[in-house]
Design an enzyme around this catalytic site. Sequence first.
Site, PDB file in Angstrom:
ATOM      1  N   LEU A 132       0.867  -1.150  -0.024  1.00 22.45           N
ATOM      2  CA  LEU A 132       0.021  -0.204  -0.087  1.00 22.45           C
ATOM      3  C   LEU A 132       0.949   1.160   0.077  1.00 22.45           C
ATOM      4  O   LEU A 132       1.593   1.383   0.946  1.00 22.45           O
ATOM      5  CB  LEU A 132      -0.830  -0.054   1.144  1.00 22.45           C
ATOM      6  CG  LEU A 132      -1.831   1.073   1.447  1.00 22.45           C
ATOM      7  CD1 LEU A 132      -2.955   1.335   0.431  1.00 22.45           C
ATOM      8  CD2 LEU A 132      -2.272   1.153   2.795  1.00 22.45           C
ATOM      9  N   HIS A 235       6.275   1.848  11.158  1.00 18.97           N
ATOM     10  CA  HIS A 235       6.759   3.118  10.659  1.00 18.97           C
ATOM     11  C   HIS A 235       5.576   4.560  10.627  1.00 18.97           C
ATOM     12  O   HIS A 235       4.719   4.071  10.453  1.00 18.97           O
ATOM     13  CB  HIS A 235       7.061   3.009   9.285  1.00 18.97           C
ATOM     14  CG  HIS A 235       8.048   4.060   8.365  1.00 18.97           C
ATOM     15  ND1 HIS A 235       7.150   5.257   8.155  1.00 18.97           N
ATOM     16  CD2 HIS A 235       9.316   4.171   7.931  1.00 18.97           C
ATOM     17  CE1 HIS A 235       8.359   6.230   7.700  1.00 18.97           C
ATOM     18  NE2 HIS A 235       9.417   5.345   7.639  1.00 18.97           N
TER      19      HIS A 235
END
Length: 311
Positions: A132, A235
């Site tokens: 993604l 992240h």
Amino acid sequence: MILPRSDQPFIRMARMEDLDALFALAGLSGGGMTNLPQDREALSERLSWSERSTNAQIAAPQDEFYMLVLEDGAGRIIGTASIFSRVGTQWPFYSYKVARVTHVSRGLDRMFSTQVLHLVNDFDGASEVAGLLLHPDARAKGLGAMLARSRFLFIAQHRERFGDQVVAELRGWMDGPNSPFWDAVAGPFFGGDMLEADLFNAMHGNQFIADLMPRYPIYTSMLPADARAVIGRPHDNSAPAYRLLLAEDFLDDGYCDIFDAGPTVHARTDHIRTIRECEVIDPAVPIRATKGPHRLYAAGLLRDFRVWKED
């Protein structure tokens, strides 16, 4: 077939002619995305694999890969996402499972508790949602959620092509271009940085993990503090995707990626919220739609698959 308006962003299956746009998009990722490598040859193979998969006539998942792209109203590719029908077919699907062990010494009257990482293949045979990425200029417009959920609508539209469990690996936390976890755990065995290993994995598979990675449980108390701190931490750019997966009823119960220690989450396929709650509104096309406000529509099968938002 019902389709979105020509000036409306929509999601479709990727085509080979999207290679240049996807290569440019991959360059914005900062690296570390195995399923969107910054390598034209590897991306070209991904697109070819996706096209072979959509053309295949199958009754059960084997080893297919499907790549979706998000196209804006002007025809520009501004996002991508992908699905693997069944992981662990060409090579094992590795994860670390985080467990806890406790040691007790009666003589010293001391108890010590720590986490331990076990290298496992618990998700072999599952489907995987991956890859993604949304262009930075397109964020905060609801397009990221549409792109992420389009994968579940594709699975719902082609349920026989996917397994009974879906897994997702989130990118782990990075210190600039470096991964503290990789540097402490795998780097000494591999002999390079994480981005090199990620690209090698994208192009050649992960057999090197079985060949080189430590096979024994890893006591996290023996790792540097910065490596311990990132275990299971997504992240910053992956945090919205992580929250969306949890909202889709994925579980985060102690699995993490072997490269950067990002969280690995999983769900029973038919329990995923978008799959569970979407409704068929025209079986002839077919067309499905999500419930509630800001509905998503999915129409068509395989190469004709489309997703768009309600105005």
